[in-house]
Design a protein around this motif. Structure first.
Motif, PDB file in Angstrom:
ATOM      1  N   LYS A 170      -5.950   6.251  -7.140  1.00 60.18           N
ATOM      2  CA  LYS A 170      -6.845   5.523  -8.290  1.00 60.18           C
ATOM      3  C   LYS A 170      -6.687   5.596  -9.697  1.00 60.18           C
ATOM      4  O   LYS A 170      -7.049   4.887 -10.544  1.00 60.18           O
ATOM      5  N   ASP A 194      -9.215   3.003   1.716  1.00 51.09           N
ATOM      6  CA  ASP A 194      -9.625   2.755   0.657  1.00 51.09           C
ATOM      7  C   ASP A 194      -8.874   2.214  -0.562  1.00 51.09           C
ATOM      8  O   ASP A 194      -9.216   1.741  -1.641  1.00 51.09           O
ATOM      9  N   THR A 214       0.915  -1.352   0.139  1.00 53.34           N
ATOM     10  CA  THR A 214      -0.121  -0.054  -0.064  1.00 53.34           C
ATOM     11  C   THR A 214       0.661   1.339  -0.020  1.00 53.34           C
ATOM     12  O   THR A 214       0.720   2.137  -0.574  1.00 53.34           O
ATOM     13  N   GLN A 235      -6.688  -0.207  -3.000  1.00 57.97           N
ATOM     14  CA  GLN A 235      -7.069  -1.696  -3.383  1.00 57.97           C
ATOM     15  C   GLN A 235      -5.944  -2.140  -4.275  1.00 57.97           C
ATOM     16  O   GLN A 235      -4.919  -1.422  -4.898  1.00 57.97           O
TER      17      GLN A 235
END
Length: 341
Positions: A74, A104, A20, A106
């Motif tokens: 994102k 959040d 991450t 991914q």
């Protein structure tokens, strides 16, 4: 997860692209920036920014656009390869804006590299990264670089293998200057030896090392320690013209002769004493100090220190009327004469 000081250098060189993110924090902004630069380059490569796989952001700008970090994480690039969002100068005040975007995250999103100043153990940012299963937190402290880190920096600068003496001098230099100056010195050394097949020498390293602000004072102290009284006058005139104060010169003399005394009085002899100096000395300077200490001996150096300290006390005396620089010059000449005996 908390990245230990032992494991951190290896991870900085080969970071996991599937994490991450990583939080790099510390009080020395230069050290933090160098580590961040290493991690980002290892993740996206030298062309990452040109291929729009690296997004730079200031943490302070998140107040104007709270969704900016999440959008950058994102976002997709036109070019294949790992993506990184670099968030600079984060602090506790931005934690409420940063943590939701990270929660959040991914797989397939950009990895987040965050730099911050010194953070307390209770910091929300630190606690989040240290407790996260897929992220790292690492503190950067003012510890001197290890031999492995120095060798890695040499390889990155294209210097290849160095002899033991040259590596010893570079290690000593790394303890006396900050990491940014050390990296610039390595780059300068690589250019200095470009096309020269001869092995690196201590003189090469000394020629490329940053100049000392006390070089002029060191010159006159070397003249004194090497018993050359006839050369003191002209150098003193130059120092006076440059605005050097008598008290500063006296303090420099005390420092220099204390170093010589520490070398000369070591139980294992001057060779042991020179290796135990902190901060260490390197190159021709190391050899010069060793010769001076051997020539003086511990007993005469004690007499020299007594003479300098008496002059320093006289300079600071309320009843002192004699010209300060003349007083110091006389003491230096007496010291040089003492060194001839």
């Amino acid at each position: 997860m908390k990245l230990s000081a032992r494991d951190a250098p290896g991870y900085f060189a080969r970071p996991d692209p599937d994490k991450t993110g990583i939080l790099i924090y510390g009080g020395d902004a230069m050290r933090v920036a160098l580590r961040r630069q290493q991690v980002v380059k290892a993740l996206v490569g030298p062309q990452g920014e040109e291929e729009m796989r690296l997004t730079r952001m200031l943490a302070g700008d998140l107040r104007k656009d709270p969704a900016a970090l999440s959008d950058a994480i994102k976002a997709q690039s036109f070019f294949p390869g790992p993506r990184v969002v670099f968030l600079e100068d984060a602090g506790e005040q931005q934690a409420p804006l940063i943590l939701p975007a990270l929660e959040d995250w991914q797989p397939g999103d950009a990895q987040v590299v965050i730099t911050a100043g010194a953070l307390k153990a209770t910091s929300k940012l630190r606690k989040f990264f240290e407790g996260h299963r897929n992220a790292y937190a690492v503190g950067i402290y003012d510890d001197p670089p290890s031999r492995g880190e120095i060798e890695a920096a040499l390889k990155e600068a294209g210097l290849g293998e160095l002899g033991q003496d040259a590596l010893r001098d570079l290690s000593a230099l790394a303890l006396t200057i900050d990491p940014g100056d050390f990296r610039q010195t390595l780059e300068k050394l690589a250019l200095y030896k470009l096309g020269d097949p001869a092995p690196f020498s201590a003189a090469d390293i000394a020629a490329c090392a940053p100049g000392s602000t006390e070089a002029e004072i060191d010159d006159v102290l070397d003249i004194v320690a090497e018993a050359r009284p006839g050369e003191i006058g002209p150098v003193m005139q130059r120092l006076s013209a440059q605005g050097v104060h008598a008290t500063g010169l006296c303090i420099g003399a005390i420092r220099h002769f204390r170093i010589l005394y520490a070398v000369a009085s070591a139980p294992g002899g001057p060779s042991e004493g020179i290796s135990r100096l902190r901060p260490p000395v390197f190159g021709p300077r190391r050899d010069r100090i060793l010769r001076q200490a051997q020539a003086w001996g511990a007993a005469r150096l004690e007499d020299a220190l007594t003479m300098i300290i008496e002059t320093d006390l006289q300079l600071r005396s309320a009843g002192q009327n004699a010209p300060a620089m003349a007083l110091v010059e006389r003491t230096l000449i007496r010291l040089a004469m003492l060194g001839r005996r």
